[in-house]
Design a protein around this motif. Structure first.
Motif, PDB file in Angstrom:
ATOM      1  N   ASP A 186       0.835  -1.200   0.000  1.00 39.55           N
ATOM      2  CA  ASP A 186       0.000   0.000   0.000  1.00 39.55           C
ATOM      3  C   ASP A 186       0.869   1.249   0.000  1.00 39.55           C
ATOM      4  OD1 ASP A 186      -2.216  -1.580   0.020  1.00 39.55           O
ATOM      5  OD2 ASP A 186      -2.847  -1.089   2.062  1.00 39.55           O
ATOM      6  N   LEU A 187       1.866   1.246   0.870  1.00 33.28           N
ATOM      7  CA  LEU A 187       2.762   2.395   0.947  1.00 33.28           C
ATOM      8  C   LEU A 187       3.531   2.585  -0.355  1.00 33.28           C
ATOM      9  CD1 LEU A 187       4.209   1.863   4.551  1.00 33.28           C
ATOM     10  CD2 LEU A 187       2.503   3.540   3.852  1.00 33.28           C
ATOM     11  N   LEU A 188       3.944   1.463  -0.975  1.00 34.92           N
ATOM     12  CA  LEU A 188       4.719   1.536  -2.212  1.00 34.92           C
ATOM     13  C   LEU A 188       3.894   2.028  -3.391  1.00 34.92           C
ATOM     14  CD1 LEU A 188       6.782  -1.793  -2.123  1.00 34.92           C
ATOM     15  CD2 LEU A 188       7.739   0.513  -2.204  1.00 34.92           C
ATOM     16  N   TYR A 189       2.737   1.402  -3.604  1.00 41.57           N
ATOM     17  CA  TYR A 189       2.027   1.574  -4.867  1.00 41.57           C
ATOM     18  C   TYR A 189       0.769   2.431  -4.778  1.00 41.57           C
ATOM     19  CZ  TYR A 189       5.168  -2.284  -5.833  1.00 41.57           C
ATOM     20  OH  TYR A 189       6.287  -3.065  -5.957  1.00 41.57           O
ATOM     21  N   ILE A 190       0.320   2.732  -3.567  1.00 46.91           N
ATOM     22  CA  ILE A 190      -0.795   3.659  -3.409  1.00 46.91           C
ATOM     23  C   ILE A 190      -0.285   5.008  -2.919  1.00 46.91           C
ATOM     24  CG2 ILE A 190      -2.928   4.148  -2.166  1.00 46.91           C
ATOM     25  CD1 ILE A 190      -3.522   1.185  -2.135  1.00 46.91           C
ATOM     26  N   ASP A 191       0.550   4.980  -1.875  1.00 46.03           N
ATOM     27  CA  ASP A 191       1.063   6.223  -1.305  1.00 46.03           C
ATOM     28  C   ASP A 191       2.346   6.699  -1.974  1.00 46.03           C
ATOM     29  OD1 ASP A 191      -1.027   6.053   0.497  1.00 46.03           O
ATOM     30  OD2 ASP A 191       0.168   5.005   1.994  1.00 46.03           O
ATOM     31  N   SER A 192       2.921   5.883  -2.881  1.00 38.17           N
ATOM     32  CA  SER A 192       4.167   6.228  -3.587  1.00 38.17           C
ATOM     33  C   SER A 192       5.291   6.573  -2.613  1.00 38.17           C
ATOM     34  CB  SER A 192       3.940   7.392  -4.567  1.00 38.17           C
ATOM     35  OG  SER A 192       2.988   7.045  -5.536  1.00 38.17           O
ATOM     36  N   MET A 193       5.344   5.858  -1.515  1.00 32.92           N
ATOM     37  CA  MET A 193       6.369   6.107  -0.504  1.00 32.92           C
ATOM     38  C   MET A 193       7.622   5.292  -0.807  1.00 32.92           C
ATOM     39  SD  MET A 193       6.229   5.419   3.608  1.00 32.92           S
ATOM     40  CE  MET A 193       4.770   6.436   3.797  1.00 32.92           C
ATOM     41  N   ASP A 194       8.771   5.875  -0.574  1.00 32.92           N
ATOM     42  CA  ASP A 194      10.036   5.165  -0.715  1.00 32.92           C
ATOM     43  C   ASP A 194      10.259   4.360   0.568  1.00 32.92           C
ATOM     44  OD1 ASP A 194      12.611   4.232  -1.081  1.00 32.92           O
ATOM     45  OD2 ASP A 194      13.340   6.099  -1.964  1.00 32.92           O
ATOM     46  N   VAL A 195       9.695   3.171   0.606  1.00 29.66           N
ATOM     47  CA  VAL A 195       9.697   2.360   1.817  1.00 29.66           C
ATOM     48  C   VAL A 195      11.119   1.958   2.208  1.00 29.66           C
ATOM     49  CG1 VAL A 195       8.934   0.172   2.829  1.00 29.66           C
ATOM     50  CG2 VAL A 195       7.367   1.513   1.415  1.00 29.66           C
ATOM     51  N   GLU A 196      11.939   1.582   1.239  1.00 29.41           N
ATOM     52  CA  GLU A 196      13.304   1.165   1.557  1.00 29.41           C
ATOM     53  C   GLU A 196      14.088   2.300   2.202  1.00 29.41           C
ATOM     54  OE1 GLU A 196      14.624  -2.091  -1.730  1.00 29.41           O
ATOM     55  OE2 GLU A 196      13.933  -0.170  -2.513  1.00 29.41           O
ATOM     56  N   LEU A 197      13.954   3.506   1.670  1.00 29.95           N
ATOM     57  CA  LEU A 197      14.645   4.660   2.250  1.00 29.95           C
ATOM     58  C   LEU A 197      14.157   4.919   3.667  1.00 29.95           C
ATOM     59  CD1 LEU A 197      16.515   7.112   2.076  1.00 29.95           C
ATOM     60  CD2 LEU A 197      14.639   8.371   0.984  1.00 29.95           C
ATOM     61  N   ASN A 198      12.847   4.909   3.857  1.00 29.91           N
ATOM     62  CA  ASN A 198      12.312   5.132   5.194  1.00 29.91           C
ATOM     63  C   ASN A 198      12.739   4.044   6.169  1.00 29.91           C
ATOM     64  OD1 ASN A 198      11.072   7.450   4.374  1.00 29.91           O
ATOM     65  ND2 ASN A 198       9.009   6.616   4.308  1.00 29.91           N
ATOM     66  N   TYR A 199      12.807   2.818   5.667  1.00 33.38           N
ATOM     67  CA  TYR A 199      13.232   1.715   6.519  1.00 33.38           C
ATOM     68  C   TYR A 199      14.689   1.893   6.945  1.00 33.38           C
ATOM     69  CZ  TYR A 199      12.961  -3.074   8.287  1.00 33.38           C
ATOM     70  OH  TYR A 199      12.926  -4.179   9.091  1.00 33.38           O
ATOM     71  N   ALA A 200      15.529   2.312   5.982  1.00 31.25           N
ATOM     72  CA  ALA A 200      16.932   2.569   6.316  1.00 31.25           C
ATOM     73  C   ALA A 200      17.048   3.681   7.348  1.00 31.25           C
ATOM     74  CB  ALA A 200      17.712   2.917   5.053  1.00 31.25           C
ATOM     75  N   LEU A 201      16.216   4.704   7.211  1.00 32.45           N
ATOM     76  CA  LEU A 201      16.205   5.776   8.205  1.00 32.45           C
ATOM     77  C   LEU A 201      15.781   5.257   9.573  1.00 32.45           C
ATOM     78  CD1 LEU A 201      14.752   8.740   6.136  1.00 32.45           C
ATOM     79  CD2 LEU A 201      16.898   8.776   7.407  1.00 32.45           C
ATOM     80  N   GLU A 202      14.805   4.363   9.581  1.00 35.18           N
ATOM     81  CA  GLU A 202      14.377   3.771  10.847  1.00 35.18           C
ATOM     82  C   GLU A 202      15.523   2.981  11.486  1.00 35.18           C
ATOM     83  OE1 GLU A 202      11.889   4.569  12.355  1.00 35.18           O
ATOM     84  OE2 GLU A 202      10.058   4.678  11.162  1.00 35.18           O
ATOM     85  N   MET A 203      16.276   2.268  10.672  1.00 40.04           N
ATOM     86  CA  MET A 203      17.394   1.505  11.209  1.00 40.04           C
ATOM     87  C   MET A 203      18.453   2.437  11.803  1.00 40.04           C
ATOM     88  SD  MET A 203      16.562  -1.654  10.881  1.00 40.04           S
ATOM     89  CE  MET A 203      14.889  -1.070  11.189  1.00 40.04           C
ATOM     90  N   LEU A 204      18.747   3.537  11.101  1.00 46.40           N
ATOM     91  CA  LEU A 204      19.676   4.520  11.660  1.00 46.40           C
ATOM     92  C   LEU A 204      19.097   5.119  12.936  1.00 46.40           C
ATOM     93  CD1 LEU A 204      20.954   6.437   8.490  1.00 46.40           C
ATOM     94  CD2 LEU A 204      22.273   4.910   9.957  1.00 46.40           C
ATOM     95  N   HIS A 205      17.809   5.396  12.889  1.00 48.67           N
ATOM     96  CA  HIS A 205      17.142   5.954  14.068  1.00 48.67           C
ATOM     97  C   HIS A 205      17.236   5.015  15.266  1.00 48.67           C
ATOM     98  CE1 HIS A 205      14.014   7.841  16.509  1.00 48.67           C
ATOM     99  NE2 HIS A 205      13.427   6.666  16.618  1.00 48.67           N
ATOM    100  N   SER A 206      17.089   3.719  15.027  1.00 51.14           N
ATOM    101  CA  SER A 206      17.148   2.761  16.126  1.00 51.14           C
ATOM    102  C   SER A 206      18.546   2.697  16.730  1.00 51.14           C
ATOM    103  CB  SER A 206      16.718   1.370  15.639  1.00 51.14           C
ATOM    104  OG  SER A 206      17.649   0.838  14.725  1.00 51.14           O
ATOM    105  N   ILE A 207      19.562   3.035  15.921  1.00 48.17           N
ATOM    106  CA  ILE A 207      20.946   3.035  16.411  1.00 48.17           C
ATOM    107  C   ILE A 207      21.261   4.325  17.147  1.00 48.17           C
ATOM    108  CG2 ILE A 207      23.375   2.992  15.712  1.00 48.17           C
ATOM    109  CD1 ILE A 207      22.519   1.236  13.344  1.00 48.17           C
TER     110      ILE A 207
END
Length: 574
Positions: free
Chosen positions: A457-478
């Protein structure tokens, strides 16, 4: 494409072939197969059964010659090349019209849908074009595909040809990605019986679809082309102060190469000066280029000189792979040129420190459109403890040395096969990154981004860059730095209260206008834990209670998607 080292020597070996060809399909094919099956450097590594391949393709070549059918001849060559599972192997030509007609003959029609595979093994529609046969039959986005032609969908996917992929798939997962694309394509007029279950429906639907000419709509909408025309490098500072570099190529003319290097260097300097807490290096689309430049760019993350690769070439006189007999050029950061370093063993390339070091956490985004020399940078960074690769899928798995060519027909036809002349070895003298006989290769993500209903849904409806956001979340968790990935300051997401909490906590947010809102809770692996809001919300202040009953203690993230804004904060269940 990788740097062409000594290509003049290599081409001299084969130049005599140019005068041996005639406009005879069988003779042209036989000459190619005889040469290619010997000179291709990874036949054993990839487990190519040359006799079986010849027995499959040659009868099609014979039939094409009998019928004087250039289109059938070209289709057979495409099938031959794609059987090698190597992104560096391809048919090149001046046969634009014949290629176009060949492609149309095989996949010019569309049923109007494209599927995706989720982590739970379900196959769902990620694209259903309005007015298409699939849409008219009632298929909707997210529908689970159950059967195709009365067979389980997974079994049918295994049979789908990928001859017309923009890049020949080198790995099983890239092959599967293209099978997802081509399940919904066929010759115009072909039919497909499909059984699907729409989201929220209790009963499946079975329909027979007829392929129509959609002007390659679904093909173009899901292209896997590396997009060679895109800008070489872009840099940015993301929310939370994280650095961002998108590197699309390590190839260019002298001025272009210098620009890539200096822009990369200056970005690293800027991130260090501004004390960036981490960096995202986006390598998802990279067309490759010069090994020495890739090795040098990796040097911005290394404090010591480190082995990058040894290069080989196939010597037909000895019928074997041999180490490249000359010293290799390395990038000189002072002169900004490629120069020979006589202190290194011949045929060997090293990653050298570049005088500027980024030592903070790094997330390297990878994917199958990262090919050839472009795969070398994530390969090197993956060896460092502060660097992790992130993505849905591995890199392309085509890392050999190119190029050799074999002409079927010389100019003005210019129809030829392009393929590697040697391989890249690691320190143990084993082939590195190029996919093997099991079609496993490339740089596999250390952190796989999940693929589920929420993500598509995020990828193809919201056009969100999920991989980029996920990488940011990983940095955020660190680092523990809160993020506001997209949008403006008019949308406010408050820290949940209480925090930490055991069962209940309140999450408040403020909207400047009426807008569609999603409020979702994820675990540290990006898996959906709860969707708290999924509806239109009026302007003003809002609060929602999160009930964590049954959820394990740990760190979680709640993400607010409101209009064009995506904001994330961390919470702790104790």
């Amino acid at each position: 494409m990788k740097k062409l080292i000594g290509i003049v020597i290599v081409l001299m070996i084969e130049i005599g072939l140019l005068h041996a060809q005639s406009n005879d399909f069988v003779q042209a094919f036989d000459s190619m197969h005889q040469t290619f099956s010997v000179n291709y450097p990874m036949g054993k590594w990839k487990g190519i059964d040359w006799e079986a391949l010849n027995n499959t393709i040659r009868p099609k070549i014979v039939n094409a010659e009998i019928a004087n059918d250039s289109i059938a001849f070209y289709i057979a060559l495409q099938e031959y090349a794609s059987s090698i599972h190597d992104g560096h192997v391809n048919i090149r030509h001046g046969w634009a019209n014949i290629r176009s007609e060949a492609r149309y003959r095989q996949i010019g029609g569309s049923y109007g849908f494209v599927v995706a595979g989720l982590d739970d093994d379900r196959i769902v529609a990620r694209l259903v074009n309005e007015g298409s046969p699939a849409a008219l039959a009632g298929m909707k986005f997210g529908a689970e595909i159950l059967e195709v032609n009365d067979n389980p969908v997974h079994a049918v996917l295994d049979t789908i040809s990928v001859h017309w992929a923009e890049l020949i798939p080198a790995t099983q997962e890239f092959k599967r990605l293209n099978q997802y694309r081509f399940l919904g394509r066929a010759p115009v007029g072909n039919t497909l019986k499909v059984k699907f279950l729409n989201r929220g429906a209790s009963l499946p639907v079975t329909a027979t679809l007829t392929a129509v000419d959609d002007n390659y709509a679904t093909y173009d909408q899901t292209t896997q082309s590396p997009a060679e025309s895109i800008e070489g490098i872009t840099t940015d500072v993301l929310a939370g102060g994280y650095g961002y570099i998108k590197l699309n190529t390590v190839y260019g003319d002298s001025a272009g190469i210098k620009m890539i290097y200096t822009d990369f260097r200056d970005a690293i300097i800027g991130f260090n000066e501004n004390d960036a807490p981490g960096l995202i290096l986006d390598m998802r689309i990279n067309t490759g280029g010069y090994d020495a430049l890739a090795a040098a760019l990796a040097g911005f993350f290394y404090s010591d000189t480190t082995f990058y690769e040894s290069q080989s070439w196939y010597n037909p006189d000895c019928d074997s792979l041999q180490m490249w007999p000359l010293p290799l050029e390395h990038w000189n950061p002072q002169t900004l040129q490629f120069q020979i370093n006589p202190n290194y063993p011949v045929g060997t390339l090293y990653t050298e420190p570049q005088g500027v070091l980024f030592s903070k956490p790094v997330m390297v985004l990878v994917g199958p459109r990262n090919i050839s020399s472009g795969e070398g940078i994530p390969m090197m960074l993956q060896k460092l403890p502060n660097c992790k690769s992130v993505g849905f899928h591995s890199t392309n798995g085509s890392f050999a040395m190119v190029e050799r060519t074999h002409y079927f027909f010389p100019s003005p036809d210019d129809l030829y096969l392009r393929y590697p002349y040697g391989v890249s070895y690691d320190q143990n003298h084993s082939i590195q990154l190029d996919s093997d006989s099991a079609m496993i290769g490339g740089v596999s993500p250390d952190i796989r981004v999940p693929l589920n209903d929420v993500v598509i849904d995020l990828l193809y409806i919201d056009s969100m860059d999920v991989e980029l956001n996920y990488a940011l979340e990983m940095l955020h968790s660190i680092t523990g730095i809160e993020t506001n990935f997209i949008g403006n300051n008019n949308v406010i997401l408050e820290q949940n209260y209480p925090n930490p909490f055991s069962i209940y906590t309140s999450i408040s947010y403020e909207l400047p206008d009426e807008m569609f809102v999603k409020l979702t809770v994820y675990d540290i692996y990006g898996r959906n834990v709860a969707t708290l809001i999924h509806s239109m919300q009026e302007a003003g202040s809002h609060s929602v209670q999160f009930n964590a009953t049954g959820i394990k203690p740990g760190i979680y993230f709640y993400q607010l998607s409101a209009g064009d804004n995506v904001m994330t904060k961390k919470c702790l269940i104790k």
